[in-house]
Write a protein that holds these residues in place. Sequence first.
Motif, PDB file in Angstrom:
ATOM      1  N   LEU A   1       0.900  -1.210   0.313  1.00 30.68           N
ATOM      2  CA  LEU A   1      -0.174  -0.074   0.285  1.00 30.68           C
ATOM      3  C   LEU A   1       0.402   1.766  -0.062  1.00 30.68           C
ATOM      4  O   LEU A   1       0.314   2.794  -0.023  1.00 30.68           O
ATOM      5  N   THR A   2       2.217   1.206   0.058  1.00 24.63           N
ATOM      6  CA  THR A   2       3.421   2.270  -0.365  1.00 24.63           C
ATOM      7  C   THR A   2       3.757   2.760  -1.951  1.00 24.63           C
ATOM      8  O   THR A   2       3.054   1.595  -2.322  1.00 24.63           O
ATOM      9  N   ASP A   3       3.223   3.403  -1.956  1.00 23.15           N
ATOM     10  CA  ASP A   3       3.413   4.709  -2.505  1.00 23.15           C
ATOM     11  C   ASP A   3       5.085   4.817  -3.004  1.00 23.15           C
ATOM     12  O   ASP A   3       5.601   5.260  -2.239  1.00 23.15           O
ATOM     13  N   LYS A   4       5.197   4.402  -4.705  1.00 27.36           N
ATOM     14  CA  LYS A   4       6.878   5.046  -4.304  1.00 27.36           C
ATOM     15  C   LYS A   4       6.978   6.487  -4.448  1.00 27.36           C
ATOM     16  O   LYS A   4       6.980   7.268  -5.111  1.00 27.36           O
ATOM     17  N   GLY A   5       8.051   6.709  -3.533  1.00 30.68           N
ATOM     18  CA  GLY A   5       8.645   7.852  -3.681  1.00 30.68           C
ATOM     19  C   GLY A   5       8.368   8.581  -1.748  1.00 30.68           C
ATOM     20  O   GLY A   5       8.248   9.676  -1.845  1.00 30.68           O
ATOM     21  N   GLU A   6       7.196   8.052  -1.549  1.00 27.61           N
ATOM     22  CA  GLU A   6       6.315   7.995   0.015  1.00 27.61           C
ATOM     23  C   GLU A   6       7.493   7.712   1.350  1.00 27.61           C
ATOM     24  O   GLU A   6       7.233   8.667   2.635  1.00 27.61           O
ATOM     25  N   ARG A   7       8.306   6.825   1.171  1.00 29.31           N
ATOM     26  CA  ARG A   7       8.920   6.976   2.406  1.00 29.31           C
ATOM     27  C   ARG A   7      10.055   7.265   2.299  1.00 29.31           C
ATOM     28  O   ARG A   7      11.235   7.555   1.042  1.00 29.31           O
ATOM     29  N   LEU A   8      10.639   8.117   2.893  1.00 26.12           N
ATOM     30  CA  LEU A   8      11.968   9.250   3.660  1.00 26.12           C
ATOM     31  C   LEU A   8      13.095   8.196   3.410  1.00 26.12           C
ATOM     32  O   LEU A   8      13.083   6.971   3.906  1.00 26.12           O
ATOM     33  N   MET A   9      14.015   8.845   2.428  1.00 24.50           N
ATOM     34  CA  MET A   9      15.465   7.811   2.388  1.00 24.50           C
ATOM     35  C   MET A   9      15.255   6.696   1.739  1.00 24.50           C
ATOM     36  O   MET A   9      15.974   5.844   1.572  1.00 24.50           O
ATOM     37  N   ARG A  10      14.039   6.668   0.914  1.00 23.91           N
ATOM     38  CA  ARG A  10      14.134   5.198   0.834  1.00 23.91           C
ATOM     39  C   ARG A  10      12.648   5.498  -0.225  1.00 23.91           C
ATOM     40  O   ARG A  10      12.114   4.587  -0.557  1.00 23.91           O
TER      41      ARG A  10
ATOM     42  N   GLY B   1       7.832   0.177  -2.686  1.00 25.80           N
ATOM     43  CA  GLY B   1       6.490   0.678  -3.117  1.00 25.80           C
ATOM     44  C   GLY B   1       6.537  -0.403  -3.758  1.00 25.80           C
ATOM     45  O   GLY B   1       6.851  -0.341  -4.551  1.00 25.80           O
ATOM     46  N   GLY B   2       4.652  -0.155  -3.352  1.00 27.10           N
ATOM     47  CA  GLY B   2       4.050  -1.453  -4.528  1.00 27.10           C
ATOM     48  C   GLY B   2       3.633  -0.401  -5.957  1.00 27.10           C
ATOM     49  O   GLY B   2       2.725  -1.180  -6.853  1.00 27.10           O
ATOM     50  N   ASN B   3       2.829   0.667  -5.785  1.00 24.57           N
ATOM     51  CA  ASN B   3       2.339   1.534  -6.165  1.00 24.57           C
ATOM     52  C   ASN B   3       0.958   1.166  -6.168  1.00 24.57           C
ATOM     53  O   ASN B   3       0.431   1.627  -7.915  1.00 24.57           O
ATOM     54  N   VAL B   4       0.485   0.318  -6.115  1.00 20.58           N
ATOM     55  CA  VAL B   4      -0.925  -0.125  -6.333  1.00 20.58           C
ATOM     56  C   VAL B   4      -1.845   1.114  -6.825  1.00 20.58           C
ATOM     57  O   VAL B   4      -3.409   0.977  -7.257  1.00 20.58           O
TER      58      VAL B   4
ATOM     59  N   PHE C   1      -6.285   4.555 -10.202  1.00 22.53           N
ATOM     60  CA  PHE C   1      -6.711   6.051 -11.089  1.00 22.53           C
ATOM     61  C   PHE C   1      -7.131   5.605 -12.928  1.00 22.53           C
ATOM     62  O   PHE C   1      -7.541   6.639 -13.422  1.00 22.53           O
ATOM     63  N   ASP C   2      -6.778   4.407 -12.750  1.00 24.40           N
ATOM     64  CA  ASP C   2      -6.037   4.398 -14.858  1.00 24.40           C
ATOM     65  C   ASP C   2      -7.726   3.352 -15.050  1.00 24.40           C
ATOM     66  O   ASP C   2      -8.295   3.158 -14.080  1.00 24.40           O
TER      67      ASP C   2
ATOM     68  N   ALA D   1       6.984  -8.061  -7.540  1.00 19.82           N
ATOM     69  CA  ALA D   1       7.738  -6.953  -7.457  1.00 19.82           C
ATOM     70  C   ALA D   1       8.702  -6.288  -5.598  1.00 19.82           C
ATOM     71  O   ALA D   1       9.911  -6.358  -5.539  1.00 19.82           O
ATOM     72  N   VAL D   2       7.321  -5.805  -5.451  1.00 23.90           N
ATOM     73  CA  VAL D   2       8.133  -5.446  -4.480  1.00 23.90           C
ATOM     74  C   VAL D   2       7.933  -6.416  -3.000  1.00 23.90           C
ATOM     75  O   VAL D   2       8.976  -6.329  -2.186  1.00 23.90           O
TER      76      VAL D   2
END
Length: 91
Positions: free
Chosen positions: A3-12, A16-19, A24-25, A41-42
């Motif tokens: 449930l974490t989006d890429k870029g959401e976690r600082l320093m990492r 993220g799965g970016n699901v 919205f697609d 992959a994640v």
Amino acid sequence: LILTDKGERLMRPNIGGNVRSLLFDNITPATIKIAEEQIRAVINDYEPRAEIIDVEVKTTSNENKVEITIRFYLTNIEQPISVNLFLERTR
């Protein structure tokens, strides 16, 4: 992780799965396949204790929700574990 989006976690920024961004697609078979691949992959990259059996992504009849089922084994546990997630567009 899922449930974490890429870029959401600082320093990492790559974790993220970016699901959620896929909600919205337009939900097509290709979008579902991309979601399954991102989840696999994640988990493979960031959770070495999990051995994935299956990842299934389904849409509901009105296509405003996505149901994700992940079946996996954990290290030192013989019984498979199943996790169900429901994601829904709120806007």
